[in-house]
Design a protein around this motif. Structure first.
Motif, mmCIF file in Angstrom:
data_model
loop_
_atom_site.group_PDB
_atom_site.id
_atom_site.type_symbol
_atom_site.label_atom_id
_atom_site.label_comp_id
_atom_site.label_asym_id
_atom_site.label_seq_id
_atom_site.Cartn_x
_atom_site.Cartn_y
_atom_site.Cartn_z
ATOM 1 N N VAL A 34 0.850 -1.190 0.000
ATOM 2 C CA VAL A 34 0.000 0.000 0.000
ATOM 3 C C VAL A 34 0.882 1.234 0.000
ATOM 4 N N SER A 35 0.558 2.190 -0.870
ATOM 5 C CA SER A 35 1.283 3.456 -0.916
ATOM 6 C C SER A 35 0.284 4.606 -0.965
ATOM 7 N N THR A 36 0.802 5.820 -0.861
ATOM 8 C CA THR A 36 -0.042 7.013 -0.865
ATOM 9 C C THR A 36 0.203 7.801 -2.149
ATOM 10 N N LYS A 37 -0.872 8.139 -2.843
ATOM 11 C CA LYS A 37 -0.776 8.907 -4.078
ATOM 12 C C LYS A 37 -0.606 10.397 -3.761
ATOM 13 N N THR A 41 -4.628 9.905 -1.211
ATOM 14 C CA THR A 41 -5.447 8.698 -1.131
ATOM 15 C C THR A 41 -4.548 7.474 -1.241
ATOM 16 N N GLU A 42 -5.052 6.357 -0.739
ATOM 17 C CA GLU A 42 -4.255 5.137 -0.725
ATOM 18 C C GLU A 42 -4.458 4.339 -2.003
ATOM 19 N N SER A 44 -3.311 0.281 -3.468
ATOM 20 C CA SER A 44 -2.655 -0.998 -3.187
ATOM 21 C C SER A 44 -2.181 -1.637 -4.493
ATOM 22 N N THR A 91 -10.910 1.648 -1.352
ATOM 23 C CA THR A 91 -9.592 1.075 -1.094
ATOM 24 C C THR A 91 -9.257 1.081 0.391
ATOM 25 N N ARG A 92 -9.679 2.095 1.116
ATOM 26 C CA ARG A 92 -9.386 2.130 2.556
ATOM 27 C C ARG A 92 -10.056 0.969 3.281
ATOM 28 N N VAL A 95 -7.815 -2.194 2.325
ATOM 29 C CA VAL A 95 -6.528 -2.357 2.997
ATOM 30 C C VAL A 95 -6.689 -2.626 4.492
#
Length: 263
Positions: A34-37, A41-42, A44, A91-92, A95
């Motif tokens: 998982v990363s942050t744009k 926003t997250e 995966s 997505t939240r 994850v």
């Protein structure tokens, strides 16, 4: 169901099958990345893999059609038709291991949605619609049943679903939204795609969001309308591309816009 878009709907369900296989395999996995744009926003690895696979399938099955996805942007195409994809909506939830997430797929022709599929594999449920052919829900296309919105006609009897009350500050309508919630019979934050699908099935009567993108709404507007509901932005303009959303069973639309709309 009879429609000129039958083949496209069948393809959308095949795309949803592929997305479900990937999404389920990565859901609650210990090595999910998982990363942050840039917009905070997250995202995966499941989001990106799903969109890559769906784009690849569409490039073979509909090579002249455009594709617009949340993760990899816009490929205009040459046919005047465009597929809009949200590989994982919510997505939240995904994850954090919450099973309320879905892949959203829509086909637009001349700027309007004509096919829409929402696939929530962790809930073992789908919702879909074709322009002029009604809205349906079930485990898969073969087992679907036609759905329709409620006939609730009074705010005092209505159920409202939303995603986040704090986001309403972004359009300076938090007080108005809280006022609406105090008027209705029941309010729950089911959130994201699920609110609109529950509306289309007649389980809730009003859904509203102050900040959304086209890919968040592309199939949902069609599903709500084909189920007999009304879908606009907060200014009352129809369609899923206004950046905000108000969806109702139709009977309650004007009273809701009177209270929370941007006039």
């Amino acid at each position: 169901m009879s429609s000129s878009y039958n083949d496209d709907l069948g393809l959308a369900h095949l795309l949803a099958d592929s997305a479900a296989q990937i999404g389920n395999a990565r859901f609650r996995s210990s090595d999910l990345r998982v990363s942050t744009k840039p917009d905070m926003t997250e995202v995966s690895d499941a989001d990106t893999t799903i969109e890559e696979v769906l784009r690849s399938t569409l490039s073979r099955a509909r090579p002249r059609d455009g594709v617009y996805g949340e993760e990899f942007g816009d490929n205009p195409g040459a046919s005047g038709r465009k597929w809009v994809i949200d590989p994982i909506d919510a997505t939240r939830n995904y994850v954090r291991g919450v099973p309320v997430w879905a892949t959203l797929i829509a086909l637009f022709e001349r700027g309007e949605p004509v096919v829409g599929v929402v696939s929530a594999p962790a809930l073992n449920r789908r919702w879909w619609a074709m322009k002029g052919a009604g809205a349906w829900a079930g485990r898969d296309q073969r087992g679907g049943k036609k759905i329709q919105v409620s006939r609730v006609s009074k705010l005092a009897d209505a159920s409202v679903s939303y995603s986040s009350i704090t986001n309403w500050n972004k359009v300076d309508r938090q007080g108005a939204m809280l006022g609406l919630l105090h008027e209705v019979w029941r309010e729950r934050g089911f959130g994201d795609f699920y609110s609109y699908c529950l509306l289309a099935e007649g389980c809730v009567d009003i859904v509203a969001e102050p900040e959304v993108a086209l890919w968040d709404l592309a199939p949902l507007a069609l599903i709500v309308e084909e189920a007999g509901g009304t879908f606009t932005d907060l200014k009352g303009r129809p369609g899923p591309d206004g950046g905000t959303a108000v969806a109702t069973n139709g009977l309650l639309h004007e009273p809701v816009l009177d209270r929370i709309g941007i006039r």
